[in-house]
Design an enzyme around this catalytic site. Structure first.
Site, PDB file in Angstrom:
ATOM      1  N   LYS A   1      42.529  34.978  31.361  1.00  0.00           N
ATOM      2  CA  LYS A   1      42.557  33.742  32.133  1.00  0.00           C
ATOM      3  C   LYS A   1      42.807  32.547  31.213  1.00  0.00           C
ATOM      4  CE  LYS A   1      41.597  33.227  36.604  1.00  0.00           C
ATOM      5  NZ  LYS A   1      41.034  33.733  37.816  1.00  0.00           N
TER       6      LYS A   1
ATOM      7  N   ARG B   1      31.905  41.997  38.871  1.00  0.00           N
ATOM      8  CA  ARG B   1      32.911  42.253  39.914  1.00  0.00           C
ATOM      9  C   ARG B   1      34.282  41.897  39.347  1.00  0.00           C
ATOM     10  NH1 ARG B   1      35.708  38.729  43.604  1.00  0.00           N
ATOM     11  NH2 ARG B   1      36.844  39.038  41.713  1.00  0.00           N
TER      12      ARG B   1
ATOM     13  N   ASN C   1      43.845  41.949  46.752  1.00  0.00           N
ATOM     14  CA  ASN C   1      44.428  42.543  45.546  1.00  0.00           C
ATOM     15  C   ASN C   1      43.657  43.808  45.186  1.00  0.00           C
ATOM     16  OD1 ASN C   1      46.270  40.406  45.015  1.00  0.00           O
ATOM     17  ND2 ASN C   1      44.558  39.169  44.293  1.00  0.00           N
TER      18      ASN C   1
ATOM     19  N   GLU D   1      33.667  33.294  36.431  1.00  0.00           N
ATOM     20  CA  GLU D   1      34.760  34.187  36.791  1.00  0.00           C
ATOM     21  C   GLU D   1      34.253  35.601  37.055  1.00  0.00           C
ATOM     22  OE1 GLU D   1      37.936  33.347  37.063  1.00  0.00           O
ATOM     23  OE2 GLU D   1      38.667  35.377  37.373  1.00  0.00           O
ATOM     24  N   ASP D   2      34.639  36.146  38.190  1.00  0.00           N
ATOM     25  CA  ASP D   2      34.352  37.553  38.500  1.00  0.00           C
ATOM     26  C   ASP D   2      32.872  37.923  38.429  1.00  0.00           C
ATOM     27  OD1 ASP D   2      36.937  37.868  39.181  1.00  0.00           O
ATOM     28  OD2 ASP D   2      37.468  39.295  37.625  1.00  0.00           O
TER      29      ASP D   2
ATOM     30  N   ASP E   1      36.607  29.963  40.067  1.00  0.00           N
ATOM     31  CA  ASP E   1      37.994  30.127  40.505  1.00  0.00           C
ATOM     32  C   ASP E   1      38.121  31.077  41.687  1.00  0.00           C
ATOM     33  OD1 ASP E   1      40.857  29.697  40.197  1.00  0.00           O
ATOM     34  OD2 ASP E   1      40.864  31.832  39.716  1.00  0.00           O
TER      35      ASP E   1
HETATM   36  P1  NAD Z   1      33.959  39.829  48.586  1.00  0.00           P
HETATM   37  O1  NAD Z   1      33.462  41.174  48.208  1.00  0.00           O
HETATM   38  O2  NAD Z   1      33.120  38.634  48.344  1.00  0.00           O
HETATM   39  O3  NAD Z   1      34.334  39.821  50.156  1.00  0.00           O
HETATM   40  C1  NAD Z   1      34.939  40.881  50.854  1.00  0.00           C
HETATM   41  C2  NAD Z   1      34.507  40.746  52.297  1.00  0.00           C
HETATM   42  O4  NAD Z   1      35.260  41.625  53.104  1.00  0.00           O
HETATM   43  C3  NAD Z   1      33.050  41.087  52.536  1.00  0.00           C
HETATM   44  O5  NAD Z   1      32.503  40.105  53.377  1.00  0.00           O
HETATM   45  C4  NAD Z   1      33.108  42.445  53.226  1.00  0.00           C
HETATM   46  O6  NAD Z   1      32.008  42.654  54.065  1.00  0.00           O
HETATM   47  C5  NAD Z   1      34.373  42.269  54.019  1.00  0.00           C
HETATM   48  N1  NAD Z   1      35.001  43.522  54.460  1.00  0.00           N
HETATM   49  C6  NAD Z   1      35.176  44.659  53.774  1.00  0.00           C
HETATM   50  N2  NAD Z   1      35.810  45.564  54.531  1.00  0.00           N
HETATM   51  C7  NAD Z   1      36.050  44.979  55.712  1.00  0.00           C
HETATM   52  C8  NAD Z   1      36.674  45.416  56.921  1.00  0.00           C
HETATM   53  N3  NAD Z   1      37.174  46.639  57.022  1.00  0.00           N
HETATM   54  N4  NAD Z   1      36.748  44.547  57.931  1.00  0.00           N
HETATM   55  C9  NAD Z   1      36.264  43.307  57.816  1.00  0.00           C
HETATM   56  N5  NAD Z   1      35.655  42.851  56.709  1.00  0.00           N
HETATM   57  C10 NAD Z   1      35.547  43.676  55.679  1.00  0.00           C
HETATM   58  O7  NAD Z   1      35.361  39.682  47.850  1.00  0.00           O
HETATM   59  P2  NAD Z   1      36.234  38.344  47.676  1.00  0.00           P
HETATM   60  O8  NAD Z   1      35.968  37.751  46.342  1.00  0.00           O
HETATM   61  O9  NAD Z   1      36.070  37.494  48.872  1.00  0.00           O
HETATM   62  O10 NAD Z   1      37.706  38.967  47.617  1.00  0.00           O
HETATM   63  C11 NAD Z   1      38.232  39.680  48.726  1.00  0.00           C
HETATM   64  C12 NAD Z   1      39.669  40.081  48.437  1.00  0.00           C
HETATM   65  O11 NAD Z   1      40.457  38.918  48.303  1.00  0.00           O
HETATM   66  C13 NAD Z   1      39.863  40.900  47.159  1.00  0.00           C
HETATM   67  O12 NAD Z   1      40.753  41.960  47.386  1.00  0.00           O
HETATM   68  C14 NAD Z   1      40.490  39.929  46.222  1.00  0.00           C
HETATM   69  O13 NAD Z   1      41.389  40.572  45.336  1.00  0.00           O
HETATM   70  C15 NAD Z   1      41.246  39.025  47.161  1.00  0.00           C
HETATM   71  N6  NAD Z   1      41.462  37.706  46.564  1.00  0.00           N
HETATM   72  C16 NAD Z   1      42.745  37.257  46.455  1.00  0.00           C
HETATM   73  C17 NAD Z   1      42.983  36.045  45.869  1.00  0.00           C
HETATM   74  C18 NAD Z   1      44.390  35.544  45.774  1.00  0.00           C
HETATM   75  O14 NAD Z   1      45.273  36.214  46.212  1.00  0.00           O
HETATM   76  N7  NAD Z   1      44.662  34.398  45.217  1.00  0.00           N
HETATM   77  C19 NAD Z   1      41.940  35.286  45.365  1.00  0.00           C
HETATM   78  C20 NAD Z   1      40.629  35.759  45.500  1.00  0.00           C
HETATM   79  C21 NAD Z   1      40.393  36.975  46.112  1.00  0.00           C
END
Ligand code: NAD
Length: 543
Positions: free
Chosen positions: A166, A148, A400, A237-238, A260
């Site tokens: 990173k 991912r 993001n 990571e990822d 992270d």
């Molecule tokens: P993830 O795939 O674990 O979680 C995404 C969640 O969103 C899932 O539970 C999914 O079911 C839900 N989802 C998807 N579409 C939806 C909708 N329309 N309505 C409600 N829920 C919905 O991913 P993650 O690791 O939790 O990351 C999520 C986002 O957060 C990514 O875009 C990532 O880039 C961002 N993020 C930002 C930072 C930061 O800014 N520092 C850090 C980590 C992650």
């Protein structure tokens, strides 16, 4: 650094030692370099000017990336000096968003190997693979299985760009010695058909290992790291969400590791909320945070908020009710039968709500945090509802890249009529609204993980704990000057990141000492020792 065994041509072709035209006339004489470099000696600053000239001439971000990585492969000190002195300009190239493009085309732009590949074919001999790394003094490992990569999904071995990027940030932002950093890809295959069909793809051309075989490979890897690089911190990571969560749960109390995407994200977001409380005047104990998205990031952030509230004296059950999840099925409430296990602690007794707007109207949160990777979900109606229920609503669309952000900065400030306290995952330009200028803050994990890593290394901590991330969040929030808050900026300026990281490292090391996790005796002047340990890319003299 000693150069006894490196002279002449070897020295010039060792990126860790090379100074190019920066070797002084005396060094050239004594190290057998005369004639091997152009005659004129140039200072590191002059070399930097040349690098910048070439860097800025390139228009495509990916070309800038290739240029910088090539510099890293030739002259590491110079690479880091340039990145450190121009961190705001360079970070989007060596990390998000450009690193995403670099990973996508990794096998096509490949030039020189960097880091280690541990593959599905290495079962039973992973420790031998690790021993091929030249050196045992590894302090920081970033490892991915490429499943991912950012918001790009399964990139297989092409994900290697992420651990490399990173670790560059560990060095640039917190001065972790680059010779002690090791990027690793666990190549367990890929399920992406385009990669399997691509003749230039450099990873194992097979489907991903799963289940017991996957678990066994990761277990062997973790044990091999303990043996070959004892004391090294492992940053996962990822990984895909399910693996990220269960690997963290399995290893966090056994080895020195963290994730992270879960814990770093949690700390930077908690820091943003703590800064926001300085603007709204409402303490953390009065915050009610609603997450759109209930994955790794949401769970990590919610868990850290709960542990912060518990520290403030709130019972855990009550603290959990300060965090609410909205997923694709609407508000996460008790009685829903479709919930994965990690959502259950946040499934409260409450009437169902089918979407975010209904959930906001019924729960009336003080903050909404977007971690859904779904754009346009913080709609005008949602932001307006938040503004009706709160004098200063906290609006954090963290997804993001920019195209996935739940709303833009201009939308949040406009729809809330300048009331929103805003931070995003991707950078947004300043916004003019009602005659005022707002500077949107970016909740960049790079504010947290480099300092945490350095603190763990300096103290020789045996584990990485939530208390450390809590300390990191508090330290980060405390570093935001009042003047920045007035502009709406919830994080320090990126250009101050090394000073911020040094303070975070000190705070994290203090936790390690207080909690009996340190293995290095506490120095009398910890902040000074932290600062002195930070690599800064300045050329050493070889005489
Ligand atoms: P993830 O795939 O674990 O979680 C995404 C969640 O969103 C899932 O539970 C999914 O079911 C839900 N989802 C998807 N579409 C939806 C909708 N329309 N309505 C409600 N829920 C919905 O991913 P993650 O690791 O939790 O990351 C999520 C986002 O957060 C990514 O875009 C990532 O880039 C961002 N993020 C930002 C930072 C930061 O800014 N520092 C850090 C980590 C992650």
């Amino acid at each position: 650094m000693t150069t006894h065994s490196h002279r002449g041509y070897d020295l010039l072709h060792n990126p860790r030692l090379n100074k190019g035209t920066g070797f002084t006339p005396e060094e050239r004489d004594q190290l057998g370099l005369r004639g091997l470099v152009p005659p004129r000696f140039t200072t590191q600053a002059e070399q930097q000017a040349r690098v910048l000239e070439n860097f800025r001439k390139k228009t495509a971000a990916i070309e800038k990336y290739i240029y910088l990585i090539s510099l890293q492969d030739r002259n590491e000190h110079l690479f880091y000096r340039v990145v450190m002195d121009h961190v705001e300009e360079m970070m989007p190239i060596i990390y998000t968003p450009t690193v995403g493009e670099a990973c996508t085309s990794f096998s096509h732009i490949f030039r020189r190997p960097r880091g280690l590949y541990v593959t599905a074919q290495d079962r039973g001999r992973i420790r031998d693979v690790l021993r091929n790394w030249p050196g045992r003094d590894v302090a920081m490992i970033v490892v991915t299985d490429g499943e991912r990569i950012l918001g790009l999904g399964d990139l297989g071995a092409n994900g290697m760009g992420i651990p490399i990027g990173k670790l560059s940030l560990y060095t640039a932002c917190a001065g972790v010695d680059p010779s002690r950093c090791l990027p690793i890809t666990l190549d367990v295959g890929t399920n992406r058909d385009e990669l399997l069909a691509d003749p230039l793809y450099l990873g194992l051309p097979q489907k991903r290992l799963t289940g017991a075989e996957y678990e066994a490979l990761v277990e062997e890897f973790v044990l091999a790291v303990q043996e070959v690089f004892p004391g090294a911190v492992i940053q996962f990571e990822d990984f895909a969400t399910e693996n990220a969560m269960h690997l963290l749960a399995r290893y966090r109390d056994r080895v020195c590791c963290f994730n992270d995407d879960i814990q770093g994200t949690a700390a930077v977001t908690l820091a943003g909320i703590l800064s926001a409380t300085r603007i709204t005047g409402q303490p953390l104990t009065q915050q009610v945070v609603m997450f759109l998205g209930a994955g790794a990031a949401a769970t990590g952030i919610a868990d850290l908020i709960v542990s912060a509230l518990v520290r403030e004296g709130m019972p855990e059950a009550e603290a959990r009710r300060h965090c609410w999840f909205v997923d694709r099925g609407g508000l996460v409430v008790r009685g829903r039968t479709d919930l994965q296990e990690h959502k259950l602690p946040y499934a409260h007794d409450h009437a169902p709500a089918g979407d975010l707007l209904t959930a906001v109207e019924s729960v009336k949160p003080t903050a909404i945090v977007g971690v859904s990777a779904t754009p346009n979900t913080f709609t005008e109606a949602v932001v307006k509802a938040m503004s009706r229920h709160n004098p200063r609503p906290i609006i954090f669309p963290l997804s993001n890249p920019t195209s996935k952000s739940e709303c833009t900065a201009a939308e949040a400030y406009g729809w809330s009529e300048g009331k929103a306290v805003f931070a995003s995952g991707s950078p947004f330009d300043q916004v003019m609204w009602g005659g005022r200028t707002f500077t949107p803050g970016q909740g960049n994990n790079a504010y947290i993980f480099p300092g945490v890593g350095l603190g763990v290394i300096v103290s020789g901590a045996r584990r990485v704990t939530d208390s450390m991330f809590y300390a990191a969040a508090r330290t980060l929030a405390a570093g935001v000057p009042e003047a920045s808050l007035n502009e709406g900026l919830l994080f320090p300026r990126l250009r101050d990141i090394r000073a911020v990281s040094a303070r975070i490292a000190t705070a994290v090391a203090e936790v390690a000492y207080a909690d009996g996790l340190a293995t290095v005796p506490r120095p009398a002047d910890l902040p000074a020792v932290v600062r002195a340990s930070m690599y800064d890319g300045t050329y050493p003299s070889y005489l």
